[in-house]
Design an enzyme around this catalytic site. Structure first.
Site, PDB file in Angstrom:
ATOM      1  N   GLY A  14     -31.389  64.251  28.023  1.00  0.00           N
ATOM      2  CA  GLY A  14     -31.558  65.693  28.146  1.00  0.00           C
ATOM      3  C   GLY A  14     -30.859  66.525  27.092  1.00  0.00           C
ATOM      4  O   GLY A  14     -30.530  67.688  27.341  1.00  0.00           O
ATOM      5  N   LEU A  96     -49.364  62.249  30.583  1.00  0.00           N
ATOM      6  CA  LEU A  96     -50.033  63.022  31.632  1.00  0.00           C
ATOM      7  C   LEU A  96     -51.545  62.905  31.462  1.00  0.00           C
ATOM      8  O   LEU A  96     -52.048  62.851  30.336  1.00  0.00           O
ATOM      9  CB  LEU A  96     -49.594  64.483  31.544  1.00  0.00           C
ATOM     10  CG  LEU A  96     -48.093  64.704  31.838  1.00  0.00           C
ATOM     11  CD1 LEU A  96     -47.625  66.066  31.337  1.00  0.00           C
ATOM     12  CD2 LEU A  96     -47.810  64.548  33.332  1.00  0.00           C
ATOM     13  N   HIS A 112     -41.792  65.847  19.429  1.00  0.00           N
ATOM     14  CA  HIS A 112     -41.946  64.460  18.986  1.00  0.00           C
ATOM     15  C   HIS A 112     -41.045  64.237  17.769  1.00  0.00           C
ATOM     16  O   HIS A 112     -41.052  65.058  16.845  1.00  0.00           O
ATOM     17  CB  HIS A 112     -43.415  64.181  18.617  1.00  0.00           C
ATOM     18  CG  HIS A 112     -43.636  62.770  18.203  1.00  0.00           C
ATOM     19  ND1 HIS A 112     -43.618  61.730  19.105  1.00  0.00           N
ATOM     20  CD2 HIS A 112     -43.812  62.205  16.976  1.00  0.00           C
ATOM     21  CE1 HIS A 112     -43.792  60.584  18.454  1.00  0.00           C
ATOM     22  NE2 HIS A 112     -43.910  60.852  17.160  1.00  0.00           N
ATOM     23  N   GLU A 183     -34.770  68.648  15.953  1.00  0.00           N
ATOM     24  CA  GLU A 183     -35.236  68.842  17.331  1.00  0.00           C
ATOM     25  C   GLU A 183     -34.545  69.986  18.070  1.00  0.00           C
ATOM     26  O   GLU A 183     -35.195  70.832  18.682  1.00  0.00           O
ATOM     27  CB  GLU A 183     -35.042  67.557  18.140  1.00  0.00           C
ATOM     28  CG  GLU A 183     -35.904  66.421  17.654  1.00  0.00           C
ATOM     29  CD  GLU A 183     -35.788  65.196  18.544  1.00  0.00           C
ATOM     30  OE1 GLU A 183     -35.790  65.337  19.769  1.00  0.00           O
ATOM     31  OE2 GLU A 183     -35.676  64.090  18.000  1.00  0.00           O
TER      32      GLU A 183
HETATM   33  C1  GRF Z   1     -36.101  63.011  21.723  1.00  0.00           C
HETATM   34  O1  GRF Z   1     -35.959  62.269  20.549  1.00  0.00           O
HETATM   35  C2  GRF Z   1     -37.490  63.595  21.788  1.00  0.00           C
HETATM   36  O2  GRF Z   1     -38.004  63.936  20.546  1.00  0.00           O
HETATM   37  C3  GRF Z   1     -38.284  62.461  22.373  1.00  0.00           C
HETATM   38  O3  GRF Z   1     -37.401  61.866  23.312  1.00  0.00           O
HETATM   39  C4  GRF Z   1     -36.047  62.118  22.958  1.00  0.00           C
HETATM   40  C5  GRF Z   1     -35.391  62.765  24.134  1.00  0.00           C
HETATM   41  O4  GRF Z   1     -34.025  62.944  23.998  1.00  0.00           O
HETATM   42  N1  GRF Z   1     -39.536  62.934  22.875  1.00  0.00           N
HETATM   43  P1  GRF Z   1     -33.222  63.858  25.035  1.00  0.00           P
HETATM   44  O5  GRF Z   1     -33.468  63.323  26.424  1.00  0.00           O
HETATM   45  O6  GRF Z   1     -33.679  65.280  24.889  1.00  0.00           O
HETATM   46  O7  GRF Z   1     -31.765  63.703  24.651  1.00  0.00           O
END
Ligand code: GRF
Length: 206
Positions: A14, A96, A112, A183
Site C-alpha cells: 500500500g 477485473l 503500472h 509512481e
Molecule cells: C506497484 O509497483 C504498482 O505499480 C503495482 O503494484 C505495486 C504496488 O505496490 N501495480 P504498493 O502496494 O502500492 O506498495
C-alpha cells in the site's frame, strides 16, 4: 465544491495508497477524497495504512465470495452504496472482468510500473515487470497511469514518467526507484486530474 468520492483497491503493502493519502492531506488532491479502501487480502499492510488514516476499509476475498462473480458483485454493491465516483487500483493484484470494467467507463484507473506498451499485459506484475526490463536491457523504464478496460493494461494512458536504469540495478532496486521517482508522484497527480474531470461532468448533468 463537491469532491469526487474515491475508492482505492489494494492487495499488498500500500505505498501507493499512502502516497494518495499524503497527497490528499497536503492539498494536492483537491477534487477528490478517499472514502473507502478495499483489499482482496486480509493480511495486506495497506489495511493498516487505511486504519491509521481513519479511512473505512473492507476485505473481500474471492474465496469468501464464492468466486470471481460473487466477488465483483459484492465489490460493486460496496462501491455503489457509497456512491463512489472513481476507483483507483493501487497494487490490486486481480484482473477485473469485462462486465465489471464496463460498469465504470473511464472511472477506474491503474498504476503500472513500466512505460506501457512495454512490459505490460498478462503475466507482467510485481517484480516480474522489472525483471523483464532488466533482461531486455532497456536503459529507461518508468510508470504509467491508465484507465482500466477489459484488456489488461490496455486502457487509455493518462500520465507517464520515465526513470533511468543504472548499471548494476537489481529488480528490487529498480522497483524502489520507479516507485520513488514515478509512481508515488504520478498516481496522486492522475487522481486529481480524473476527479476534476468527473466533477466537471457531474456539474453539467445537474
Ligand atoms: C506497484 O509497483 C504498482 O505499480 C503495482 O503494484 C505495486 C504496488 O505496490 N501495480 P504498493 O502496494 O502500492 O506498495
Amino acid at each position: 465544491m463537491t469532491k469526487a468520492k474515491i475508492a482505492v483497491l489494494v492487495s499488498g503493502g500500500g505505498t501507493n495508497l499512502q502516497a494518495l493519502i499524503d497527497a490528499e492531506r497536503a492539498g494536492k488532491i483537491k477534487s477528490g477524497e478517499i472514502k473507502l479502501v478495499v483489499s482482496n487480502s486480509a493480511s495486506a499492510y495497506a489495511l493498516e495504512r487505511a486504519k491509521k488514516a481513519g479511512i473505512e476499509s473492507l476485505t473481500l476475498t474471492r474465496r469468501d465470495c464464492g468466486g470471481q462473480e460473487g466477488f465483483e458483485k459484492r465489490l460493486m454493491d460496496a462501491l455503489d452504496e457509497r456512491e463512489i465516483d472513481l476507483i483507483i487500483l493501487a497494487g490490486f493484484m486481480s484482473i477485473l472482468s469485462e462486465s465489471f470494467t464496463a460498469h465504470y467507463p473511464k472511472r477506474i484507473i491503474n498504476i503500472h510500473p513500466a512505460l506501457i506498451p512495454a512490459f505490460c499485459g498478462k503475466g507482467y506484475y510485481g517484480l516480474k515487470v522489472h525483471e523483464a526490463a532488466l533482461r531486455c536491457g532497456v536503459k529507461v523504464t518508468g510508470a504509467t497511469v491508465h484507465y482500466v478496460n477489459e484488456i489488461p493494461d490496455g486502457g487509455e494512458i493518462i500520465l507517464q514518467k520515465a526513470v533511468n536504469i543504472r548499471p548494476g540495478d537489481t529488480p528490487e532496486l529498480l522497483r524502489r526507484r520507479v516507485m520513488e521517482q514515478a509512481e508515488w508522484k504520478l498516481l496522486p497527480r492522475a487522481a486529481e486530474l480524473v476527479c476534476r474531470r468527473l466533477m466537471r461532468e457531474k456539474g453539467k448533468r445537474i
